[in-house]
Design a protein around this motif. Structure first.
Motif, PDB file in Angstrom:
ATOM      1  N   SER A 153       9.215   6.036   2.019  1.00  0.00           N
ATOM      2  CA  SER A 153      10.128   6.397   0.946  1.00  0.00           C
ATOM      3  C   SER A 153      11.494   6.762   1.497  1.00  0.00           C
ATOM      4  CB  SER A 153       9.546   7.565   0.143  1.00  0.00           C
ATOM      5  OG  SER A 153      10.469   8.048  -0.806  1.00  0.00           O
ATOM      6  N   PHE A 154      11.504   7.528   2.569  1.00  0.00           N
ATOM      7  CA  PHE A 154      12.734   7.970   3.202  1.00  0.00           C
ATOM      8  C   PHE A 154      13.519   6.771   3.742  1.00  0.00           C
ATOM      9  CE2 PHE A 154      15.333  10.100   6.375  1.00  0.00           C
ATOM     10  CZ  PHE A 154      15.648  11.297   5.754  1.00  0.00           C
ATOM     11  N   TRP A 193      11.667  12.857  -5.157  1.00  0.00           N
ATOM     12  CA  TRP A 193      11.686  14.315  -5.221  1.00  0.00           C
ATOM     13  C   TRP A 193      10.281  14.886  -5.373  1.00  0.00           C
ATOM     14  CZ3 TRP A 193      14.317  18.859  -4.979  1.00  0.00           C
ATOM     15  CH2 TRP A 193      15.645  18.765  -4.537  1.00  0.00           C
ATOM     16  N   ARG A 194       9.445  14.225  -6.152  1.00  0.00           N
ATOM     17  CA  ARG A 194       8.054  14.692  -6.273  1.00  0.00           C
ATOM     18  C   ARG A 194       7.349  14.623  -4.923  1.00  0.00           C
ATOM     19  NH1 ARG A 194       8.295  11.449 -11.098  1.00  0.00           N
ATOM     20  NH2 ARG A 194       8.475  12.777 -12.952  1.00  0.00           N
ATOM     21  N   LEU A 195       7.633  13.580  -4.158  1.00  0.00           N
ATOM     22  CA  LEU A 195       7.047  13.467  -2.820  1.00  0.00           C
ATOM     23  C   LEU A 195       7.549  14.596  -1.922  1.00  0.00           C
ATOM     24  CD1 LEU A 195       7.315   9.614  -2.197  1.00  0.00           C
ATOM     25  CD2 LEU A 195       5.249  10.912  -2.716  1.00  0.00           C
ATOM     26  N   TRP A 196       8.842  14.888  -1.979  1.00  0.00           N
ATOM     27  CA  TRP A 196       9.394  15.977  -1.193  1.00  0.00           C
ATOM     28  C   TRP A 196       8.724  17.293  -1.567  1.00  0.00           C
ATOM     29  CZ3 TRP A 196      12.170  16.566   3.032  1.00  0.00           C
ATOM     30  CH2 TRP A 196      12.967  15.506   3.491  1.00  0.00           C
ATOM     31  N   GLN A 197       8.530  17.519  -2.853  1.00  0.00           N
ATOM     32  CA  GLN A 197       7.905  18.765  -3.288  1.00  0.00           C
ATOM     33  C   GLN A 197       6.469  18.876  -2.794  1.00  0.00           C
ATOM     34  OE1 GLN A 197       9.071  18.107  -7.418  1.00  0.00           O
ATOM     35  NE2 GLN A 197      10.373  19.930  -7.357  1.00  0.00           N
ATOM     36  N   GLU A 198       5.764  17.751  -2.780  1.00  0.00           N
ATOM     37  CA  GLU A 198       4.418  17.743  -2.207  1.00  0.00           C
ATOM     38  C   GLU A 198       4.473  18.074  -0.712  1.00  0.00           C
ATOM     39  OE1 GLU A 198       1.363  17.275  -3.601  1.00  0.00           O
ATOM     40  OE2 GLU A 198       2.327  17.266  -5.576  1.00  0.00           O
ATOM     41  N   ILE A 246       0.838  -1.203   0.000  1.00  0.00           N
ATOM     42  CA  ILE A 246       0.000   0.000   0.000  1.00  0.00           C
ATOM     43  C   ILE A 246       0.876   1.257   0.000  1.00  0.00           C
ATOM     44  CG2 ILE A 246      -1.609   1.374   1.381  1.00  0.00           C
ATOM     45  CD1 ILE A 246      -2.846  -1.305   2.327  1.00  0.00           C
ATOM     46  N   LEU A 247       1.919   1.266   0.811  1.00  0.00           N
ATOM     47  CA  LEU A 247       2.777   2.448   0.904  1.00  0.00           C
ATOM     48  C   LEU A 247       3.522   2.690  -0.402  1.00  0.00           C
ATOM     49  CD1 LEU A 247       4.130   2.008   4.534  1.00  0.00           C
ATOM     50  CD2 LEU A 247       2.601   3.806   3.706  1.00  0.00           C
ATOM     51  N   ALA A 248       3.988   1.609  -1.029  1.00  0.00           N
ATOM     52  CA  ALA A 248       4.663   1.759  -2.320  1.00  0.00           C
ATOM     53  C   ALA A 248       3.699   2.329  -3.356  1.00  0.00           C
ATOM     54  CB  ALA A 248       5.214   0.412  -2.788  1.00  0.00           C
TER      55      ALA A 248
END
Length: 201
Positions: free
Chosen positions: A62-63, A101-106, A12-14
């Motif tokens: 992710s981290f 990076w997209r996750l970080w930007q969010e 689910i997390l992936a």
């Protein structure tokens, strides 16, 4: 049973990481993640009660995945290679890291308006700072690096990675990966007294 539950959460997390990176947090719906993960919406809600909880867990997941990869044979390679791997992983150098990076930007956008997201972002930055600082300290302790202000150097390198990472994500024609890594490593080398060329990973 516990192993199956863990695997379901991981799946689910992936899936959440992929969907959030693709459509953004504001557009994401729990149903979209459930479909992508191949689970029912009810099962998704069993593990994550709402979008906010799912987002936080997805970021942390992710981290952690990046951290696990960075620890690979870290004790058997020079500190300069460990540091170079960390810096390389802090740039959008492959499809998986571009997704990160997209996750970080969010997260950055949410952190401007949401206190919980702000705390999460600061906590994750603290962990990044620790990773960089530990690699530098290891090199100093072994005599590979010149003694320096570890906190200040770690902060400088993280700031450079953020700045170049944003421009790489934007497709800025004046910046490419090789020049970004060379500049970042040049800043590290001038402080740490190591070779000027980005180490082979």
């Amino acid at each position: 049973m516990a192993e199956r539950t863990r695997e379901t959460r991981e799946r689910i997390l992936a899936a959440a990481c992929e969907v959030i990176a693709e459509v953004g947090f504001e557009k994401i719906r729990m149903r979209m993640v459930a479909e992508h993960a191949g689970v029912s919406t009810a099962l998704l809600h069993y593990h994550f009660e709402n979008r906010e909880k799912l987002f936080t867990e997805a970021m942390t997941h992710s981290f952690a995945q990046t951290g696990t990869e960075l620890e690979r044979d870290a004790d058997s390679v020079p500190a300069s290679v460990v540091l170079a791997r960390i810096l390389h992983s802090l740039l959008p150098t492959d499809p998986e890291l571009r997704q990160d990076w997209r996750l970080w930007q969010e997260l950055w956008v949410r952190a401007l308006r949401d206190e919980a997201a702000q705390h999460l972002a600061v906590d994750l930055y603290d962990q990044l700072h620790t990773w960089v600082g530990q690699a530098i300290k290891r090199g100093i302790d072994s005599g590979e690096f010149t003694d320096c202000d570890i906190d200040a150097t770690s902060t400088l390198l993280l700031a450079l990675c953020d700045g170049f990472g944003i421009r790489l994500m934007l497709g800025d024609p004046k910046v490419d990966l090789d020049s970004a890594q060379a500049t970042i490593w040049g800043a590290a080398a001038s402080v740490l007294g190591t070779g000027p060329d980005f180490p082979a990973l």
